[in-house]
Structure formats: C-alpha cells, structure tokens
Design an enzyme around this catalytic site. Structure first.
Site: not given
Ligand code: GLY
Length: 320
Positions: A152, A180-183, A203-204, A206
């Site tokens: 990210t 799908r949603v991450g951080d 970043t990484g 989520g």
C-alpha cells in the site's frame, strides 16, 4: 519545518512533487493529494490505482483513506471501481459532516455526483498477471489465494503551518474476495494524524495490521514521548509478538511515521521494506530498511543500482 514520508520506493516521484509544493509554503492537504495521485496514476505499480492487480473476479477494487490532524476530519472509500484517484475522493469525503466512509456502489455514486474522473482501472498488464497467476494455481491444483503482504502507499505530511495529514491508497490483496477490505481505509489502522503529535501509516497484511490499530498506536506512543523511530519499532514488535503468541504467525507489518518536528521513523517485520522521505533538511531520498535480530530497525540510502533494478523489474514484460 516541513516534510513528507511514505511507504515504499514507489512513492519517490510523488514525494518529489508534493515536496515541491511544501517548499513553496503549500498546504499538507494539497501536497499529500498530489503525491498519492502520482503513485495512483503510474501504471507499473501493481498495488495502487491504475494498473493495480484485480480481485479473484478480475475486477480492480480500490481503497483509500485520508485524515486531517488539525480537525480530525476523516474520509475513506472502500472497494470502489473505475475511478482514477481514490485519494481525492477520500479527501473530499473528509469534508462532509457525516457519511465520511463510503463503500462500493455508494462510493461510486458519490464520486460520480462530485465529478471525479472515471477510468477503467484494469490494464492489459494487470490482466496478464491475473492470467499468469490463475494458470500457476491451476497447475498446482491450488485454490485462488491472496498472497500474504501487500504494498500500500501510505503517507504522512507536515507543512510549515504545523498541520499534519495522513493518507493511503491501495488495490488491496491480489486475488482477494470481491468486497474484501484491508487496513488502508480504516482510520487508526492504515493511517492516523494528530497535528499536536504527528502521523503514522502502515503497509502489509491488512488483516493483521488492523488487529493492532497500528497507526493510532504509533501516534499514541509518540504522544507519550517516544521518538518516531522508537514508536514505530515498539508498535511493530509488540504486534508481531502478540500475533505470534496467539496465532503462531504474523503477517507482514511495515510502518513509517513523522512527528510535528519533522523527525521520522520506520519499522518492519519483513525483509525488503523501503520508504521515501523528504524534509526541510533533506531532499527526497529512498531508504532500505533492515530489521536486526533484536527487532531494532536500521535504514540506509538506496544505491543507484538498487533504484535502477527496482524500476527494471517493475517495468519488465510479464512472462506468461
Ligand atoms: N495493507 C493493504 C491491504 O491489506 O489491503
């Protein structure tokens, strides 16, 4: 004092543009938007904006978040399709009194109503990566799985007025499930800014970054008196240890932070993390981060050879 810091080498050109605005007494809110848009627009970065890799249905769904550290205004979009610059939509949403986080259809409706640029974000190159990955998985008789870890772009920006802002933009995990949603679009996880303290971004993976609300945690630690470097290392190492204790493994966790004095820091639990930074005292520079055995992270300026090789790999033809 002014400055801008971002995850990964891919932010370098964007940082240069944003830093130019800061040098001319520009606002952090404008500089960060300029900087993130530059990353979103570059077709060879596979994890942000145009050219971002698609989900398992071969659709590019984008997430972005923005926070103003003066007002605590926050805006975010999740799983938006076919808009060129998610960061600009997130920033605009931060100006609304309510309805600050919009997903999918609602985000697209808002963006259309506010005349943000519409664009087909799936490139031929991203389609080639998708076909390649599908073939590999079929040959190995495996199910489609998102890969662990992700690049990210997250940034923190400080202007001469002392305003700190933070923002993120991502296409999320390659081969993720639709929706799908991450951080990245979540305040406190993907980004956080408090002009009285500083800002942080992550970043990484989520799914794991969210478990530590890691960006908020870094700012909280800086508020307690830790330097950005100390705060980044403590937040990453504590979350890494907690995840390993409870779940055996920890996903990729990498962060950067800048405080209101323009001091900066970084930390990671992986090999290969890089970041880009510029301050009143230093021109835009890419650093490579090394995690030592004790969890302490050191960083050194990336060599010209490393920078050239990075771009060569990013722009190489996709071997199908
Ligand atoms: N850190 C980005 C994501 O997991 O989507």
């Amino acid at each position: 004092m002014h400055g801008i810091i971002a995850t990964w080498r891919m932010a370098k050109e964007g940082i240069e543009q944003g830093f130019e605005q800061l040098n001319q007494n520009g606002k952090a809110s404008d500089a960060i938007e300029t900087a993130i848009k530059a990353v979103e627009d570059f077709p060879y970065y596979k994890s942000v904006g145009y050219g971002g890799l698609p989900n398992e249905d071969q659709v590019v769904e984008l997430d972005a978040g923005y926070m103003d550290g003066d007002t605590f205004d926050v805006g975010a979009i999740c799983a938006i399709k076919d808009f060129a610059n998610p960061i600009s939509i997130a920033k605009k949403l931060s100006e609304e009194k309510v309805n600050n986080i919009l997903v999918s259809y609602g985000a697209e409706k808002y963006a259309r109503e506010h005349h943000f640029e519409e664009k087909e974000m799936l490139t031929d190159r991203a389609k080639a990566f998708y076909r390649k990955k599908k073939k590999e998985l079929e040959q190995q008789a495996q199910e489609l799985k998102p890969y662990d870890g992700h690049d990210t772009v997250g940034m923190v920006c400080l202007d001469e007025n002392g305003t700190v802002v933070a923002g993120t933009s991502t296409s999320g995990l390659f081969m993720k499930k639709p929706g799908r949603v991450g951080d990245s679009p979540f305040v406190g996880s993907g980004f956080y800014a408090d002009s009285e303290v500083g800002g942080a971004t992550a970043t990484g993976l989520g799914e794991d970054l969210m478990k530590g609300c890691i960006s908020y945690e870094i700012v909280r630690l800086m508020k307690e008196g830790l330097t950005p470097q100390e705060a980044c290392e403590k937040a990453v190492n504590d979350l890494d240890a907690s995840l390993k204790k409870r779940r055996t493994v920890a996903g990729d966790l990498s962060v950067v932070a800048m405080n209101k004095k323009g001091e900066f820091g970084c930390a990671t639990n992986i090999d290969g993390f890089s970041f880009s930074v510029a301050t009143s005292d230093a021109e835009p520079t890419v650093y490579l981060v090394t995690r030592q055995g004790d969890g302490h992270c050191t960083f050194e300026v990336a060599s010209k050879e490393w920078l050239d090789e990075y771009m060569r790999v990013r722009m190489a033809p996709v071997e199908e």
